[in-house]
Scaffold this motif. Sequence first.
Motif, PDB file in Angstrom:
ATOM      1  N   LEU A 109      93.416  38.544  89.175  1.00 24.36           N
ATOM      2  CA  LEU A 109      92.598  37.666  89.167  1.00 24.36           C
ATOM      3  C   LEU A 109      91.529  37.565  88.070  1.00 24.36           C
ATOM      4  CD1 LEU A 109      91.484  38.121  93.052  1.00 24.36           C
ATOM      5  CD2 LEU A 109      93.066  36.468  92.238  1.00 24.36           C
ATOM      6  N   LEU A 110      91.034  36.299  87.559  1.00 22.64           N
ATOM      7  CA  LEU A 110      90.075  36.103  86.677  1.00 22.64           C
ATOM      8  C   LEU A 110      88.802  36.867  87.385  1.00 22.64           C
ATOM      9  CD1 LEU A 110      91.263  32.715  85.346  1.00 22.64           C
ATOM     10  CD2 LEU A 110      91.293  34.962  84.275  1.00 22.64           C
ATOM     11  N   PRO A 111      88.049  37.307  86.321  1.00 20.78           N
ATOM     12  CA  PRO A 111      86.861  38.127  87.031  1.00 20.78           C
ATOM     13  C   PRO A 111      85.766  36.997  87.650  1.00 20.78           C
ATOM     14  CG  PRO A 111      86.794  38.149  84.672  1.00 20.78           C
ATOM     15  CD  PRO A 111      88.350  37.572  85.084  1.00 20.78           C
ATOM     16  N   ASP A 112      85.710  36.076  87.074  1.00 24.99           N
ATOM     17  CA  ASP A 112      84.637  35.055  87.685  1.00 24.99           C
ATOM     18  C   ASP A 112      85.277  34.628  88.859  1.00 24.99           C
ATOM     19  OD1 ASP A 112      86.681  33.895  85.799  1.00 24.99           O
ATOM     20  OD2 ASP A 112      85.467  31.949  85.686  1.00 24.99           O
ATOM     21  N   ALA A 113      86.540  34.215  88.948  1.00 23.10           N
ATOM     22  CA  ALA A 113      86.981  33.926  90.213  1.00 23.10           C
ATOM     23  C   ALA A 113      86.925  34.847  91.200  1.00 23.10           C
ATOM     24  CB  ALA A 113      88.556  33.336  90.230  1.00 23.10           C
ATOM     25  N   PHE A 114      87.238  36.280  91.154  1.00 26.61           N
ATOM     26  CA  PHE A 114      87.214  37.183  92.009  1.00 26.61           C
ATOM     27  C   PHE A 114      85.686  37.416  92.402  1.00 26.61           C
ATOM     28  CE2 PHE A 114      85.992  41.678  92.542  1.00 26.61           C
ATOM     29  CZ  PHE A 114      87.007  42.166  93.651  1.00 26.61           C
ATOM     30  N   ALA A 115      84.508  37.383  91.432  1.00 20.41           N
ATOM     31  CA  ALA A 115      83.387  37.322  91.851  1.00 20.41           C
ATOM     32  C   ALA A 115      83.033  36.158  92.796  1.00 20.41           C
ATOM     33  CB  ALA A 115      82.378  37.246  90.474  1.00 20.41           C
ATOM     34  N   GLY A 119      82.083  37.914  96.311  1.00 21.77           N
ATOM     35  CA  GLY A 119      80.565  38.157  96.154  1.00 21.77           C
ATOM     36  C   GLY A 119      80.508  39.439  95.655  1.00 21.77           C
ATOM     37  N   ILE A 120      81.509  40.113  94.796  1.00 22.96           N
ATOM     38  CA  ILE A 120      81.477  41.428  94.260  1.00 22.96           C
ATOM     39  C   ILE A 120      81.205  41.298  92.710  1.00 22.96           C
ATOM     40  CG2 ILE A 120      82.644  43.312  93.747  1.00 22.96           C
ATOM     41  CD1 ILE A 120      84.088  43.197  96.556  1.00 22.96           C
ATOM     42  N   THR A 121      80.345  41.793  92.037  1.00 26.56           N
ATOM     43  CA  THR A 121      80.131  41.804  90.555  1.00 26.56           C
ATOM     44  C   THR A 121      81.043  42.521  89.939  1.00 26.56           C
ATOM     45  OG1 THR A 121      77.823  41.263  91.120  1.00 26.56           O
ATOM     46  CG2 THR A 121      78.383  41.820  88.949  1.00 26.56           C
ATOM     47  N   PRO A 122      81.815  42.014  89.228  1.00 25.11           N
ATOM     48  CA  PRO A 122      82.946  43.037  88.326  1.00 25.11           C
ATOM     49  C   PRO A 122      82.095  44.053  87.422  1.00 25.11           C
ATOM     50  CG  PRO A 122      83.828  40.581  88.290  1.00 25.11           C
ATOM     51  CD  PRO A 122      82.216  40.696  88.744  1.00 25.11           C
ATOM     52  N   LEU A 123      81.072  43.687  86.976  1.00 21.07           N
ATOM     53  CA  LEU A 123      80.039  44.576  86.201  1.00 21.07           C
ATOM     54  C   LEU A 123      79.807  45.854  86.893  1.00 21.07           C
ATOM     55  CD1 LEU A 123      78.919  45.194  83.426  1.00 21.07           C
ATOM     56  CD2 LEU A 123      76.906  44.078  84.254  1.00 21.07           C
ATOM     57  N   ASP A 124      79.719  45.945  88.215  1.00 20.69           N
ATOM     58  CA  ASP A 124      79.116  46.986  89.083  1.00 20.69           C
ATOM     59  C   ASP A 124      80.615  47.902  89.047  1.00 20.69           C
ATOM     60  OD1 ASP A 124      76.942  45.947  89.551  1.00 20.69           O
ATOM     61  OD2 ASP A 124      77.447  44.931  91.534  1.00 20.69           O
ATOM     62  N   TYR A 125      81.587  47.548  88.924  1.00 14.97           N
ATOM     63  CA  TYR A 125      82.533  48.490  88.789  1.00 14.97           C
ATOM     64  C   TYR A 125      83.514  48.779  87.690  1.00 14.97           C
ATOM     65  CZ  TYR A 125      81.773  48.020  93.620  1.00 14.97           C
ATOM     66  OH  TYR A 125      81.364  47.987  94.987  1.00 14.97           O
ATOM     67  N   LEU A 126      82.882  48.367  86.320  1.00 17.19           N
ATOM     68  CA  LEU A 126      83.484  48.416  85.160  1.00 17.19           C
ATOM     69  C   LEU A 126      84.354  49.781  85.058  1.00 17.19           C
ATOM     70  CD1 LEU A 126      83.866  46.532  82.694  1.00 17.19           C
ATOM     71  CD2 LEU A 126      81.877  47.464  81.800  1.00 17.19           C
ATOM     72  N   ASN A 127      85.738  49.740  84.501  1.00 14.87           N
ATOM     73  CA  ASN A 127      86.268  50.979  84.069  1.00 14.87           C
ATOM     74  C   ASN A 127      86.683  51.801  85.123  1.00 14.87           C
ATOM     75  OD1 ASN A 127      86.615  50.443  81.052  1.00 14.87           O
ATOM     76  ND2 ASN A 127      84.379  51.081  80.881  1.00 14.87           N
ATOM     77  N   SER A 211      77.559  38.428  83.542  1.00 12.33           N
ATOM     78  CA  SER A 211      77.297  38.519  84.898  1.00 12.33           C
ATOM     79  C   SER A 211      78.457  38.107  85.625  1.00 12.33           C
ATOM     80  CB  SER A 211      76.117  37.914  85.364  1.00 12.33           C
ATOM     81  OG  SER A 211      76.430  36.562  85.201  1.00 12.33           O
ATOM     82  N   TRP A 212      79.128  36.964  85.098  1.00 11.34           N
ATOM     83  CA  TRP A 212      80.256  36.585  85.813  1.00 11.34           C
ATOM     84  C   TRP A 212      81.771  37.509  85.675  1.00 11.34           C
ATOM     85  CZ3 TRP A 212      79.848  30.824  83.501  1.00 11.34           C
ATOM     86  CH2 TRP A 212      78.684  30.372  84.029  1.00 11.34           C
ATOM     87  N   THR A 213      81.846  38.041  84.482  1.00  9.97           N
ATOM     88  CA  THR A 213      82.965  38.658  83.985  1.00  9.97           C
ATOM     89  C   THR A 213      83.107  40.378  83.678  1.00  9.97           C
ATOM     90  OG1 THR A 213      82.667  38.693  81.521  1.00  9.97           O
ATOM     91  CG2 THR A 213      83.610  36.728  82.893  1.00  9.97           C
ATOM     92  N   GLY A 214      81.758  40.750  83.605  1.00 10.60           N
ATOM     93  CA  GLY A 214      81.611  42.214  83.577  1.00 10.60           C
ATOM     94  C   GLY A 214      81.664  42.520  81.910  1.00 10.60           C
ATOM     95  N   ARG A 215      82.018  41.688  80.996  1.00  9.33           N
ATOM     96  CA  ARG A 215      82.240  41.750  79.790  1.00  9.33           C
ATOM     97  C   ARG A 215      81.267  40.863  78.903  1.00  9.33           C
ATOM     98  NH1 ARG A 215      87.131  44.358  79.077  1.00  9.33           N
ATOM     99  NH2 ARG A 215      86.524  44.940  76.889  1.00  9.33           N
ATOM    100  N   PRO A 216      80.865  41.320  77.562  1.00  6.15           N
ATOM    101  CA  PRO A 216      80.365  40.462  76.511  1.00  6.15           C
ATOM    102  C   PRO A 216      81.101  39.370  76.071  1.00  6.15           C
ATOM    103  CG  PRO A 216      79.901  42.931  76.287  1.00  6.15           C
ATOM    104  CD  PRO A 216      80.861  42.728  77.295  1.00  6.15           C
TER     105      PRO A 216
END
Length: 311
Positions: A109-115, A119-127, A211-216
């Motif tokens: 899934l694209l990270p912004d779509a997953f979020a 309602g889960i922020t990808p950045l919270d689970y990076l790596n 914030s949407w993707t967890g990545r700069p």
Amino acid sequence: MVVHAPISNARNELWLPPPAMASCIRAIMMRDTSGVPLSKEQRFNRFPVNPGCILLWTVRGEFQLLAPGEQEDRSRTRTVVPALSLWAPSTRPHSAWNPAACHSFALVLLPDAFAALTGITPLDYLNRVVPLEGLLDAEWMSWCQAVQQAPDDKTRIELVLRFLQPRWQHHKQRNKNENWILKDWVQYLTTHAATSSLGKSVRQVERRIKSWTGRPLRELRGIGRAEQVLFELAISSLEENTNWSDIASKSGYADQSHLCRQVKALTGYSPEALRGHIISHEAFWPYRMWGFCHQHQHHYRQQTAKDALPE
């Protein structure tokens, strides 16, 4: 659309979503080594840096995750991956090993779509690779269990679409030119971030994207360029001498050295070593499926031709 990526007789298939879901689902990747005599080396799986959120169903067998940076060290302890797991966006390449036959079904899934959907922020689970149990709510877990217990992958794909399509319609606010390559998705994100809220400064746009993707944004663009290198490698795979300077130019790198540094950072290998592994090593099946996909190649060639036109 299903794409095959053979080296052994293992079943490796890539399914691409219909256009209406391409802004949510990047792909579904299926691998089944049941009944295939693979050596210990062939049971490794090499994965590049991943910008997406992957829901993994291990239908049969198991994955054992190697510690980061331990791609070639087989003596280190491996961590067993839960049968139902989230592989969050990663900033480093990673490897996994199957101790025996394994059948996996991975929804990318694209990270912004997953979020937006969870309602889960990808950045919270990076790596991180985490169990879906305790992460997703009861409705999602009921669906995950149904996918796990389905009789075959065709039914699993149907269950994915039946569950996600109506939910995505409530969130879909995407560009109409939907496709499957990262460069265009990153360009969309940049435009969408600049027009979706009051703050429109460069820093505010970049903060919104992270914030949407967890990545700069800079890293997402770098991954998009690396994907273009993969397409170019597929195009030139039958040539004995790959022109890296030409590939660097076509893929948006400053020069060949820039390409070499970023490709190694994103995959763990130099470009020439990566090229050799993709062509001849079983473990690089994800690269082959993605790079040799006809739809990806067709769109990439169209974009390359369009970019080459004088303004």
